[in-house]
Design a protein around this motif. Sequence first.
Motif, PDB file in Angstrom:
ATOM      1  N   GLY A 113      16.705  -5.837 -12.561  1.00  0.00           N
ATOM      2  CA  GLY A 113      16.198  -5.476 -13.875  1.00  0.00           C
ATOM      3  C   GLY A 113      15.065  -6.333 -14.388  1.00  0.00           C
ATOM      4  O   GLY A 113      14.462  -6.010 -15.426  1.00  0.00           O
ATOM      5  N   GLN A 114      14.740  -7.441 -13.712  1.00  0.00           N
ATOM      6  CA  GLN A 114      13.597  -8.254 -14.126  1.00  0.00           C
ATOM      7  C   GLN A 114      12.321  -7.417 -14.058  1.00  0.00           C
ATOM      8  O   GLN A 114      12.171  -6.566 -13.186  1.00  0.00           O
ATOM      9  CB  GLN A 114      13.427  -9.465 -13.213  1.00  0.00           C
ATOM     10  CG  GLN A 114      14.485 -10.528 -13.310  1.00  0.00           C
ATOM     11  CD  GLN A 114      14.132 -11.718 -12.425  1.00  0.00           C
ATOM     12  OE1 GLN A 114      13.120 -12.392 -12.646  1.00  0.00           O
ATOM     13  NE2 GLN A 114      14.963 -11.974 -11.424  1.00  0.00           N
ATOM     14  N   THR A 115      11.387  -7.708 -14.965  1.00  0.00           N
ATOM     15  CA  THR A 115      10.094  -7.028 -14.931  1.00  0.00           C
ATOM     16  C   THR A 115       8.954  -8.035 -14.952  1.00  0.00           C
ATOM     17  O   THR A 115       9.086  -9.133 -15.506  1.00  0.00           O
ATOM     18  CB  THR A 115       9.927  -6.065 -16.129  1.00  0.00           C
ATOM     19  OG1 THR A 115      10.016  -6.812 -17.347  1.00  0.00           O
ATOM     20  CG2 THR A 115      10.985  -4.982 -16.102  1.00  0.00           C
ATOM     21  N   LEU A 116       7.854  -7.657 -14.344  1.00  0.00           N
ATOM     22  CA  LEU A 116       6.615  -8.431 -14.359  1.00  0.00           C
ATOM     23  C   LEU A 116       5.485  -7.494 -14.745  1.00  0.00           C
ATOM     24  O   LEU A 116       5.429  -6.352 -14.271  1.00  0.00           O
ATOM     25  CB  LEU A 116       6.324  -9.049 -12.988  1.00  0.00           C
ATOM     26  CG  LEU A 116       7.317 -10.090 -12.459  1.00  0.00           C
ATOM     27  CD1 LEU A 116       6.953 -10.480 -11.027  1.00  0.00           C
ATOM     28  CD2 LEU A 116       7.347 -11.326 -13.348  1.00  0.00           C
ATOM     29  N   GLU A 117       4.590  -7.976 -15.597  1.00  0.00           N
ATOM     30  CA  GLU A 117       3.429  -7.184 -16.001  1.00  0.00           C
ATOM     31  C   GLU A 117       2.144  -7.873 -15.566  1.00  0.00           C
ATOM     32  O   GLU A 117       2.025  -9.093 -15.662  1.00  0.00           O
ATOM     33  CB  GLU A 117       3.420  -6.979 -17.518  1.00  0.00           C
ATOM     34  CG  GLU A 117       4.575  -6.137 -18.022  1.00  0.00           C
ATOM     35  CD  GLU A 117       4.498  -5.878 -19.521  1.00  0.00           C
ATOM     36  OE1 GLU A 117       3.402  -6.103 -20.110  1.00  0.00           O
ATOM     37  OE2 GLU A 117       5.514  -5.473 -20.109  1.00  0.00           O
ATOM     38  N   ASP A 118       1.213  -7.072 -15.080  1.00  0.00           N
ATOM     39  CA  ASP A 118      -0.087  -7.584 -14.644  1.00  0.00           C
ATOM     40  C   ASP A 118      -1.166  -6.579 -14.998  1.00  0.00           C
ATOM     41  O   ASP A 118      -0.905  -5.379 -15.139  1.00  0.00           O
ATOM     42  CB  ASP A 118      -0.096  -7.829 -13.133  1.00  0.00           C
ATOM     43  CG  ASP A 118       0.688  -9.066 -12.727  1.00  0.00           C
ATOM     44  OD1 ASP A 118       0.267 -10.177 -13.105  1.00  0.00           O
ATOM     45  OD2 ASP A 118       1.734  -8.918 -12.048  1.00  0.00           O
ATOM     46  N   THR A 119      -2.383  -7.078 -15.116  1.00  0.00           N
ATOM     47  CA  THR A 119      -3.544  -6.216 -15.305  1.00  0.00           C
ATOM     48  C   THR A 119      -4.452  -6.362 -14.096  1.00  0.00           C
ATOM     49  O   THR A 119      -4.941  -7.461 -13.805  1.00  0.00           O
ATOM     50  CB  THR A 119      -4.306  -6.571 -16.588  1.00  0.00           C
ATOM     51  OG1 THR A 119      -3.425  -6.406 -17.716  1.00  0.00           O
ATOM     52  CG2 THR A 119      -5.504  -5.654 -16.766  1.00  0.00           C
ATOM     53  N   LEU A 120      -4.651  -5.266 -13.372  1.00  0.00           N
ATOM     54  CA  LEU A 120      -5.447  -5.267 -12.147  1.00  0.00           C
ATOM     55  C   LEU A 120      -6.864  -4.800 -12.465  1.00  0.00           C
ATOM     56  O   LEU A 120      -7.081  -4.009 -13.391  1.00  0.00           O
ATOM     57  CB  LEU A 120      -4.803  -4.349 -11.110  1.00  0.00           C
ATOM     58  CG  LEU A 120      -3.318  -4.621 -10.832  1.00  0.00           C
ATOM     59  CD1 LEU A 120      -2.775  -3.626  -9.815  1.00  0.00           C
ATOM     60  CD2 LEU A 120      -3.107  -6.054 -10.351  1.00  0.00           C
ATOM     61  N   PRO A 121      -7.847  -5.278 -11.696  1.00  0.00           N
ATOM     62  CA  PRO A 121      -9.251  -4.949 -11.992  1.00  0.00           C
ATOM     63  C   PRO A 121      -9.569  -3.459 -11.965  1.00  0.00           C
ATOM     64  O   PRO A 121     -10.507  -3.005 -12.619  1.00  0.00           O
ATOM     65  CB  PRO A 121     -10.026  -5.691 -10.894  1.00  0.00           C
ATOM     66  CG  PRO A 121      -9.111  -6.788 -10.457  1.00  0.00           C
ATOM     67  CD  PRO A 121      -7.729  -6.238 -10.580  1.00  0.00           C
TER      68      PRO A 121
END
Length: 232
Positions: free
Chosen positions: A207-215
Amino acid sequence: MRIEKPASARWFAAVLLPLLAACGPTDAGEALRALGAIQDGLITFYDADGSGNCSFEPTSNLDVAAMNIGQYLDSAVCGACVEIEGPKGNLRVRIVDSCPDCPDKGHLDLSREAFAKIANPVDGRVNVRWHMVPCDVQGPIRYHFKDGSSQYWTAIQVLNHRLPVTKLEYWKNGAWVNVKRESYNYFVETSGMGTGSIKVRVTASDGQTLEDTLPGAASDKTYDGAAQFKAD
């Protein structure tokens, strides 16, 4: 040892996989958590190079295995790690492939090199016990855009994850959009993710989440994320 089956048998396995999956947990996270319990199984071996249905690149670390078709979970186990208790000791392997010729639950098809570390190769088929464990990875998760990706068709693979990945979403028009995962371990948005940067959210089996912004979507490009999943 894996024996190549005729095309008709491979077609039957491809049809059988979703039927088998339908008999078990319907949620990928639930199914993956179930693999954390110690279970009885068996190991065989094949000529592995680290590539396979998970679409990973070949590797020099051949502590790898292919998962039986019933527990491949349509690629949800790709990149996950399994601790095996063999007659010669324990070994942690990474799942890089599926084994359509392994119909039995608990069956792992190891590389020749991995098999020899925990069992005698002359035995061919060896009963073992195993369970899923966090991978010993360094650095953040990574994202790879499949060759051919663009604003019109976008396929993303998640790499270097400590825990199995169950979901990838991207931000569109003020909401998270779930992206379908294909059996070759890419999350594919057939209509593309548009131009400019792409905000993504990845969910792990616990259930862990990670958020990222990709180019942005770019053919055959890989980008580092900002963080890594924590071990249980």
